[in-house]
Design an enzyme around this catalytic site. Structure first.
Site, mmCIF file in Angstrom:
data_model
loop_
_atom_site.group_PDB
_atom_site.id
_atom_site.type_symbol
_atom_site.label_atom_id
_atom_site.label_comp_id
_atom_site.label_asym_id
_atom_site.label_seq_id
_atom_site.Cartn_x
_atom_site.Cartn_y
_atom_site.Cartn_z
ATOM 1 N N PRO A 371 -22.935 -35.180 39.414
ATOM 2 C CA PRO A 371 -22.198 -35.035 38.062
ATOM 3 C C PRO A 371 -22.326 -33.562 37.961
ATOM 4 C CG PRO A 371 -22.594 -37.000 37.550
ATOM 5 C CD PRO A 371 -23.603 -37.169 38.624
ATOM 6 N N PRO A 372 -21.853 -32.553 37.225
ATOM 7 C CA PRO A 372 -22.581 -32.142 36.108
ATOM 8 C C PRO A 372 -23.848 -31.397 35.464
ATOM 9 C CG PRO A 372 -20.190 -31.638 36.189
ATOM 10 C CD PRO A 372 -20.704 -32.882 36.358
ATOM 11 N N GLY A 373 -24.846 -30.864 36.050
ATOM 12 C CA GLY A 373 -26.100 -30.873 35.106
ATOM 13 C C GLY A 373 -27.003 -31.573 35.529
ATOM 14 N N SER A 693 -10.129 -49.711 40.802
ATOM 15 C CA SER A 693 -11.011 -50.638 40.066
ATOM 16 C C SER A 693 -11.036 -51.169 38.402
ATOM 17 C CB SER A 693 -12.519 -49.504 40.017
ATOM 18 O OG SER A 693 -12.412 -48.678 39.051
ATOM 19 N N LYS A 736 -21.463 -46.133 36.745
ATOM 20 C CA LYS A 736 -20.554 -47.275 35.656
ATOM 21 C C LYS A 736 -21.689 -48.012 34.435
ATOM 22 C CE LYS A 736 -16.600 -47.730 38.406
ATOM 23 N NZ LYS A 736 -15.919 -48.502 39.522
#
Length: 808
Positions: A371-373, A693, A736
């Site tokens: 993910p970003p960051g 899912s 998740k």
């Protein structure tokens, strides 16, 4: 110093100077850049201290000797630095200027020879001997004299600044020696040529030399006039530049002077040798250099070839940095810059270990996905620092032109090499660490597919002969350590993804974020906001509240922004005269950051039947997903809303079919669908959702609605279902699970085949949550549905314990 002044008119006196007596010993004044002939009157400037003293002290008839310097640049010449033959002159007039320089007007008397210097200080004094000319009168000599007068008249007519009276004056001079001196004094020729005329005592030989010089000067002037007449019709800016170049070229050609191109060619040849190119590149460079020698400088093709050679010679064909193979040092650097990320650090240390044992190992192609960051780009910079390599970053986001990678062909105006070769040149070494940012955001259009162009770059078996369209010669990229970054793998073409070793950087847990805040973010923001000297504390409880209530992300960017916001508020209060706080408390967060932005989402949802909590994966990390179902009168209608993709819609259809097939077990009338419509909605409808899912969550929501049994609010689930009720594994388990923990979930239901994925989850998270692994939807429903009429949280039904594994 003596220099000829521009614009001064020189003329001949009518008196006979042959009878003027020349002393046997004369002071000698060195001339720089000029030669003065007998019978002529010349002005020149004197500024050298020794020459000024000579002018002041000369007495009597004021006769001195003038001798030209061999080297005009020499400030204090020695006697051997002067020509032996010069001119005895009489000083007519001396004018002093405010800058202490003196203008002297002299008249040439006779040719002399410096036999011996008798004094060197404060100025030169030498014994001189008067030289006599030799001349034989015959018809050929008369013809030469007449031809000289004719050529001189032609020369005067071509030079605009010379008066026409000179033609008449030359015709009136009867003595050939005096005529040669007159003509020579008006020619702007080199000092060496003028000195040769002065030193020549044979008047006939002097006539022949002057005629040759005059003929050359006339041809040069006529050529200039010819060029001027050819381009006179349209004299705009470009034509004027062309005219000047042609004129300069013609002048250089006629004078035989060296061309600046010679030094340019020599400079390129030197650079080609120093570059130590491979054989194929060297052949291409030599071939283009030969072309460059034949192309005129004013041609547009000249610039194209020159630019190409500049690129070839500027590339680091043989320059490579030495890797720092100290494993302990590398580990220390990686730990200093980044917390956790153990898998990535282990892979880098493995690369160093193999490199230490086998020096010719090809660089791996690593792909950081997360993910970003989460620190993908900064991790690449840390790896470069640990290895001691140059760092090059290329952002691929939005690139749609293949030429950005492979370069433009030289047939196009303004063509350049691709961004890969440009980065190598800027790095200055052939083995930098090259990070390709946002490889998942490459585009493609009519200009080509950049992702396909990267196939050669990122293939260790091919990139040792990478060919850029502009260079058109292979360049070895096998020593480059390529690292790519991406948020998702789905948008990366399969052939490109196959060439990369994927290392996932999932979101950080709360504990990891607290460590990063303490080690990196807080010191960085205190420094950037000028608060280093204040010693303000950011305790873990306050930072934990910021993480839970003000940010909800997998990475750290928003968290850093909130910390920076706190620092800015404190900085402002200090500048307004307030005392800075000793620590940031949980109670003061509302003052600095305002009301909380996020609340535990489980608490927001009631315990009504038809609501189930699912787990979803997004490019920004994991998230929880609430699925709501409702029932109304109708006839077999199923409505699905929430910006769902085709796969998720089909998954919802499968869930409904399964629930209808298990209606009797759930205590639902078999014909419930005959007179009912069902509506399944997933909130946050503005965000597109897709994937299989959510199948178990939809099934749980429908079963809860139809049976009237609420779903436990502290339970979240994920998994794909089949029509037979099997639960299939899904991806993104770590993201998740971390999302479930952030949302306050206590129990997570996962497919049994995903049990092995718990190895990637930090121990503190595994210990905090309860995990239930299932094989069938029946097990899911047994674990999550509360008894009818009981809207409070309840534990799983005992009858599911036989086949359900619970991991605390």
């Amino acid at each position: 110093m003596a220099e000829k002044t521009k614009g001064e008119r020189r003329f001949e006196l009518e008196e006979d100077l042959s009878g003027v007596e020349i002393p046997a010993e004369l002071p000698v004044l060195p001339l720089r850049g000029i030669v003065i002939f007998p019978s002529q009157i010349h002005p020149f400037l004197v500024s050298r201290p020794s020459s000024l003293k000579l002018i002041e002290e000369v007495e009597g008839p004021r006769i001195i000797a003038l001798a030209a310097q061999k080297n005009p640049e020499e400030e204090s010449p020695r006697p051997d630095g002067l020509y032996q033959r010069g001119t005895a002159v009489r000083i007519l007039k001396v004018l002093k200027y405010p800058d202490q320089s003196v203008r002297v007007l002299v008249q040439g008397l006779a040719r002399i020879e410096l036999e011996e210097f008798t004094s060197l200080d404060p100025y030169f004094v030498a014994r001189v001997r008067r030289l006599s000319e030799t001349f034989t009168h015959d018809k050929e000599s008369e013809a030469l004299q007449a031809h000289l007068v004719s050529q001189f008249s032609k020369f005067v007519s071509l030079v605009p600044y010379l008066p026409d009276e000179l033609q008449v004056m030359a015709m009136q001079v009867r003595e050939p020696g005096r005529l040669t001196d007159l003509v020579a004094s008006y020619l702007k020729i080199a000092v060496e040529e003028a000195q040769d005329l002065l030193a020549s005592l044979d008047v006939r030989a002097r006539l022949e030399k002057l005629i040759a010089i005059l003929t050359r000067e006339i041809e040069l002037l006529e050529l200039g006039h010819k060029i001027q007449s050819q381009v006179q019709t349209e004299l705009n800016k470009n034509q004027r530049e062309y005219y000047l170049r042609q004129q300069l070229k013609a002048i250089q050609k006629e004078l035989g002077e060296g061309d600046q191109r010679l030094s340019e060619i020599e400079d390129i040849e030197r650079k080609i040798l120093e570059a130590k190119m491979p054989e194929e590149a060297r052949k291409a460079a030599d071939k283009e250099l030969e072309r460059l020698k034949m192309i005129p400088p004013e041609s547009a093709e000249h610039t194209v070839v020159r630019t190409y050679l500049d690129w070839l010679t500027a590339l680091p064909w043989s320059v490579a940095s030495t890797d720092n193979l100290d494993i302990k040092h590398a580990r220390q650097v990686l730990d200093e810059d980044h917390y956790d990320l153990e898998k990535v650090k282990e892979r880098i240390l493995e690369f160093l270990a193999v490199r230490k044992l086998k020096q010719d190992t090809k660089g791996p192609i690593l792909c950081f996905v997360g993910p970003p960051g989460t620190g993908k780009t900064s991790l690449g910079r840390s790896i470069a620092r640990a290895l001691g390599r140059k760092f090059v970053r290329l952002s691929l986001g939005g690139i749609r032109d293949e030429a950005e990678i492979r370069g433009h062909r030289r047939t196009y105006i303004g063509s350049l090499p691709g961004r890969i070769i440009q980065g190598i040149r800027n790095a200055g070494t052939k083995n930098p660490l090259f990070i390709l940012d946002e490889v998942d955001k490459l585009g493609a259009d009519f200009r080509g597919d950049p992702a396909s162009a990267l196939l050669e770059v990122l293939d260790p078996e091919q990139n040792n002969t990478f060919s850029d369209h502009y260079l058109d010669v292979p360049f070895d990229l096998s020593g480059v350590l390529f690292i790519t970054t991406a948020n998702v793998l789905d948008t990366i073409p399969a052939p490109l993804r196959d060439r990369m070793e994927v290392l996932e950087l999932p979101g950080y847990t709360e504990e990891e974020k607290l460590q990063i805040v303490e080690r990196h973010l807080v010191p960085k923001q205190l420094k950037e906001n000028g608060l280093e000297a204040t010693k303000i504390e950011f305790p873990p409880d306050a930072m934990a509240e910021v993480i839970r209530s003000y940010t909800r992300e997998a990475g750290l960017r928003n968290l850093e922004r909130e910390i920076a916001r706190i620092c800015r508020k404190i900085a402002r209060s200090i500048t307004e005269g307030e005392q800075p706080p000793e620590r940031v408390t949980v109670e003061s967060l509302n003052k600095y950051l305002g009301p909380p932005k996020f609340y535990p989402e489980v608490a927001e949802r009631g315990h009504e039947p038809g609501v189930a909590t699912g787990l979803a994966w997004t490019p920004n990390g994991g998230d929880i997903l609430f699925i709501e179902s409702t029932r109304m009168s109708g006839q077999k209608g199923l409505t699905l809303t929430g910006s769902l993709g085709d796969v998720m819609k089909e998954s919802a259809q499968a869930a409904l079919s399964y629930v209808r097939s298990r209606a009797d077990r759930l205590g639902v009338p078999i014909d419930f669908f005959e007179k009912s419509d069902l509506h399944v909605h997933i909130p946050a409808g503005g965000i597109p959702k897709d994937g299989p899912s959510a199948g178990v969550t939809v099934a749980a929501s429908l079963a809860s609605l139809l049976s009237g049994r609420p779903v436990r609010s502290d339970v979240a689930m994920t998994g794909e279902i089949t029509l037979r009720g099997k639960v299939l594994p899904v991806g993104g388990i770590k993201e998740k699970v971390l999302a479930a923990r952030r949302a306050g979930i206590k129990t997570v239901i996962l497919p049994r085949r995903n049990e092995r994925d718990l190895e990637d989850i930090p121990p503190e998270v595994r210990n905090e949550l309860k995990f239930i692994f299932v094989d069938t939807v029946d097990e899911v429903l047994s674990a999550v549905l509360q008894p009818a009429g009981n809207h409070e949280n309840a534990e799983a039904s005992p009858r599911s314990a036989e086949r359900t594994t619970v991991l605390n």
